[in-house]
Write a protein that holds these residues in place. Structure first.
Motif, short mmCIF file in Angstrom:
data_model
loop_
_atom_site.label_atom_id
_atom_site.label_comp_id
_atom_site.label_asym_id
_atom_site.label_seq_id
_atom_site.Cartn_x
_atom_site.Cartn_y
_atom_site.Cartn_z
N ARG A 132 0.83 -1.21 0.00
CA ARG A 132 0.00 0.00 0.00
C ARG A 132 0.86 1.26 0.00
O ARG A 132 0.53 2.26 -0.62
N THR A 133 2.00 1.19 0.71
CA THR A 133 2.90 2.34 0.73
C THR A 133 3.48 2.58 -0.67
O THR A 133 3.50 3.71 -1.17
N ARG A 134 3.94 1.48 -1.30
CA ARG A 134 4.50 1.62 -2.65
C ARG A 134 3.44 2.15 -3.62
O ARG A 134 3.73 2.97 -4.50
N ALA A 135 2.20 1.69 -3.46
CA ALA A 135 1.13 2.12 -4.36
C ALA A 135 0.88 3.62 -4.21
O ALA A 135 0.72 4.34 -5.20
N ALA A 136 0.87 4.10 -2.96
CA ALA A 136 0.64 5.55 -2.73
C ALA A 136 1.77 6.37 -3.34
O ALA A 136 1.54 7.42 -3.95
N ALA A 158 3.73 5.44 -5.87
CA ALA A 158 3.67 5.35 -7.33
C ALA A 158 2.59 6.28 -7.87
O ALA A 158 2.73 6.90 -8.92
N ARG A 159 1.51 6.42 -7.10
CA ARG A 159 0.40 7.25 -7.55
C ARG A 159 0.81 8.71 -7.76
O ARG A 159 0.31 9.38 -8.64
N VAL A 160 1.73 9.18 -6.91
CA VAL A 160 2.17 10.58 -7.06
C VAL A 160 3.46 10.68 -7.85
O VAL A 160 4.00 11.79 -8.04
N GLY A 161 4.01 9.54 -8.29
CA GLY A 161 5.20 9.58 -9.13
C GLY A 161 6.51 9.65 -8.36
O GLY A 161 7.51 10.15 -8.88
N LEU A 162 6.52 9.16 -7.13
CA LEU A 162 7.76 9.19 -6.33
C LEU A 162 8.40 7.81 -6.21
O LEU A 162 9.28 7.62 -5.37
N GLU A 163 7.96 6.85 -7.04
CA GLU A 163 8.59 5.54 -6.98
C GLU A 163 10.07 5.69 -7.35
O GLU A 163 10.44 6.53 -8.16
N GLY A 164 10.91 4.93 -6.70
CA GLY A 164 12.35 5.05 -6.96
C GLY A 164 13.05 5.96 -5.95
O GLY A 164 14.26 5.95 -5.84
N LEU A 165 12.27 6.77 -5.23
CA LEU A 165 12.89 7.66 -4.24
C LEU A 165 12.62 7.20 -2.81
O LEU A 165 12.91 7.93 -1.85
N GLU A 166 12.11 5.95 -2.68
CA GLU A 166 11.68 5.46 -1.36
C GLU A 166 12.73 5.57 -0.26
O GLU A 166 12.41 5.83 0.89
#
Ligand code: ATP
Length: 239
Positions: A120-124, A126-134
């Motif tokens: 769910r955290t990854r999904a949120a 990804a939704r705003v386009g911050l995947e890869g910056l976790e």
């Protein structure tokens, strides 16, 4: 057949907060319809942030009332309003700067239950386009990305009402396009109240717009109605 009129999600009646002699919010009657994207605009100091602070419970009204789906929430503390589905993202202060991007969102997700926390955290994100910056510390993000992180945290709360205070400030043009697509994808499940100085964004996104000046409502209507309103042009748009 008469259309069924849904009760408003939010209704304020004569809502007021003065700071000494400054009438920041001065008798505001306001209605938010379920599922709309409602823009809140007006010159600097018009009372926009103070008004949404009254809705979220960051500040308490001196007089007037706030109804959420018919329930009087005027005196409820902020955390109880969050539980009732009001999420307010404002100018970074809700971010934990030393935590990672992932952990910031995970904290918000966790408040809704711990099942599938990582997914769910990854999904949120990804939704705003911050995947890869976790893995980055939140404080190392650009200002615009911090705004998006805050938005991911707000979305993780699965709010009925999402209040966004100048969300596109600091975003690049490509990020603004992505943001608009995102906001459109939220409605009608989530109702959006958007304080926005970028006229192109608010005219494009909003179904209705309220214009505040000197703590009062100057006009409410569709973007076209508001744009054509001479009083609005004089007080704000023409400036
Ligand atoms: P901006 O577009 O610049 O963010 P705004 O429309 O959000 O402005 P507010 O920040 O709500 O306006 O401010 C409304 C008025 O209340 C302004 O005159 C402001 O200076 C004043 N004000 C806001 N907060 C306080 C405070 N804590 N104490 C005293 N005056 C305040």
């Amino acid at each position: 057949m008469a259309a069924l009129i849904e009760p408003p999600l939010v209704r304020t009646d004569r809502l007021t907060l003065h700071f000494g002699g400054i009438k920041a919010v001065d008798g505001v009657d306001f209605t938010l319809r379920p599922g709309e994207i409602h823009g809140l605009i007006g010159p600097n100091g018009a009372g926009k942030t103070t008004f949404v602070s009254l809705l979220s419970g960051r500040r308490m009204a001196q007089s007037g009332t706030i109804l959420l789906a018919g329930e009087d929430i005027t005196r409820l503390p902020a955390h109880e309003r969050v539980r009732k589905g009001i999420a307010y993202t404002f100018q970074i202060t809700s971010i934990f700067p030393r935590l990672t991007v992932f952990d910031n969102v995970a904290l918000a997700v966790q408040s809704q239950g711990t099942r599938d926390l990582t997914t769910r955290t990854r999904a949120a994100l990804a939704r705003v386009g911050l995947e890869g910056l976790e893995a980055q510390e939140a404080q190392t993000l650009s200002y615009g990305h911090q705004r998006l992180l805050e938005l991911a945290m707000g979305l993780a709360l699965k709010p009925r009402l999402l209040i966004l205070d100048e969300p596109t400030q600091g975003l690049a043009a490509s990020e603004i396009e992505r943001f608009k697509t995102l906001v459109r994808s939220l409605v009608p499940a989530t109702t959006v109240l958007l304080i926005e100085h970028n006229m192109e964004v608010v005219m494009d996104l909003a179904t209705r717009i309220t214009v505040l000046t000197f703590g009062r409502v100057l006009a409410t209507g569709t973007p076209a109605e508001v744009r054509a309103n001479p009083a609005v042009q004089e007080a704000y748009l023409g400036a």
